[in-house]
Design a protein around this motif. Sequence first.
Motif, PDB file in Angstrom:
ATOM      1  N   ARG A  57      25.169  91.552 161.850  1.00  0.00           N
ATOM      2  CA  ARG A  57      24.391  91.620 160.620  1.00  0.00           C
ATOM      3  C   ARG A  57      24.182  93.044 160.147  1.00  0.00           C
ATOM      4  O   ARG A  57      24.324  93.347 158.947  1.00  0.00           O
ATOM      5  CB  ARG A  57      23.052  90.937 160.883  1.00  0.00           C
ATOM      6  N   GLU A  58      23.859  93.943 161.049  1.00  0.00           N
ATOM      7  CA  GLU A  58      23.578  95.320 160.659  1.00  0.00           C
ATOM      8  C   GLU A  58      24.793  95.973 160.010  1.00  0.00           C
ATOM      9  O   GLU A  58      24.665  96.659 158.978  1.00  0.00           O
ATOM     10  CB  GLU A  58      23.139  96.133 161.887  1.00  0.00           C
TER      11      GLU A  58
ATOM     12  N   VAL B 232      25.365  94.518 156.487  1.00  0.00           N
ATOM     13  CA  VAL B 232      24.403  95.000 155.491  1.00  0.00           C
ATOM     14  C   VAL B 232      24.754  96.403 155.015  1.00  0.00           C
ATOM     15  O   VAL B 232      24.611  96.723 153.832  1.00  0.00           O
ATOM     16  CB  VAL B 232      22.962  94.945 156.055  1.00  0.00           C
TER      17      VAL B 232
ATOM     18  N   ARG C 235      25.325  97.142 151.085  1.00  0.00           N
ATOM     19  CA  ARG C 235      24.540  98.147 150.354  1.00  0.00           C
ATOM     20  C   ARG C 235      25.474  99.098 149.592  1.00  0.00           C
ATOM     21  O   ARG C 235      25.216  99.437 148.426  1.00  0.00           O
ATOM     22  CB  ARG C 235      23.648  98.925 151.318  1.00  0.00           C
TER      23      ARG C 235
ATOM     24  N   GLY D 148      15.884  86.484 158.145  1.00  0.00           N
ATOM     25  CA  GLY D 148      15.990  87.935 158.291  1.00  0.00           C
ATOM     26  C   GLY D 148      17.212  88.499 157.605  1.00  0.00           C
ATOM     27  O   GLY D 148      17.153  89.566 156.972  1.00  0.00           O
ATOM     28  N   THR D 149      18.332  87.779 157.713  1.00  0.00           N
ATOM     29  CA  THR D 149      19.557  88.237 157.065  1.00  0.00           C
ATOM     30  C   THR D 149      19.413  88.229 155.553  1.00  0.00           C
ATOM     31  O   THR D 149      19.802  89.196 154.872  1.00  0.00           O
ATOM     32  CB  THR D 149      20.747  87.353 157.491  1.00  0.00           C
TER      33      THR D 149
ATOM     34  N   THR E  78      16.675  88.431 153.793  1.00  0.00           N
ATOM     35  CA  THR E  78      15.763  89.523 153.434  1.00  0.00           C
ATOM     36  C   THR E  78      16.504  90.856 153.402  1.00  0.00           C
ATOM     37  O   THR E  78      16.347  91.654 152.464  1.00  0.00           O
ATOM     38  CB  THR E  78      14.598  89.587 154.438  1.00  0.00           C
ATOM     39  N   ASP E  79      17.340  91.090 154.401  1.00  0.00           N
ATOM     40  CA  ASP E  79      18.071  92.356 154.486  1.00  0.00           C
ATOM     41  C   ASP E  79      19.099  92.500 153.367  1.00  0.00           C
ATOM     42  O   ASP E  79      19.238  93.584 152.780  1.00  0.00           O
ATOM     43  CB  ASP E  79      18.779  92.467 155.837  1.00  0.00           C
TER      44      ASP E  79
ATOM     45  N   GLU F 156      17.459  93.192 150.062  1.00  0.00           N
ATOM     46  CA  GLU F 156      17.035  94.597 150.029  1.00  0.00           C
ATOM     47  C   GLU F 156      18.216  95.517 149.734  1.00  0.00           C
ATOM     48  O   GLU F 156      18.068  96.557 149.077  1.00  0.00           O
ATOM     49  CB  GLU F 156      16.393  94.962 151.364  1.00  0.00           C
TER      50      GLU F 156
END
Length: 250
Positions: free
Chosen positions: A63-64, A67, A71, A94-95, A97-98, A101
């Motif tokens: 996931r990190e 993201v 972005r 959580g995913t 939400t990220d 963002e």
Amino acid sequence: MSTQNELARRLRELHGQPPLVLPNAWDAGSARAIEAAGATAIATTSAGVAWAAGVDDAGGLNRESAVVVLRAICKAVAVPVTADIEAGYGDVAGTVTDVIEAGVVGINLEDSTGRVLDEPTVHAERIKAARAAAVAAGIELVINARTDTYLFGDKTGTLERAKLYADAGADVLFVPGVVDAATITELVAGSPLPLNVMVGPGAPSVGELAELGVARISVGPAITSAAYALATAAAKEMLTSGTYETLVSR
């Protein structure tokens, strides 16, 4: 500069006739190229993002890392971005939400994990979690509910899943593995959600799919695969024959 919810509403409005056509991107550079070609929205391919990171599609991307790429894509383009988040990386809320963002206004959320088709109620809960996270963030997220029934041979349950996913809060039904006119016609007529199909060489044209009532058309990792195939062929030619004909513009 459009606000994020303006982009979300624009993405939602693009599903219909003519259909939304999405040549999938895998990084900021490919997203900018696709936008420059005239795309009205950008969709990502999780397989392509994984390959660009040098890892396998099946579980190789976390996931990190995803993201970070999302972005960069959202910063690089002015059109709405919808992200392939696989099955939510083990934490759908959580995913979502990220990725919101990061600037994303739509998601693909699939109903299989580890190449195994999940129970439809399991995926319905994922969709509910995604919608709740989007509401909490104040974003009118477009949820493209992917079902892998045709990829895994459980075709009879597709429309039942579509109804369940619609009730859970999905906006679009994505059925990869379907390109024949008869099946598409059946799905368009029976689904409570607009239909997304994945195409490639040999599939009906965009115009033909529009006549069948398809609302969204994507290509998954096909463009990424073609780009890497070109890179491999060009490198091989340089390293063997020492020529550069592969790089001649077509």
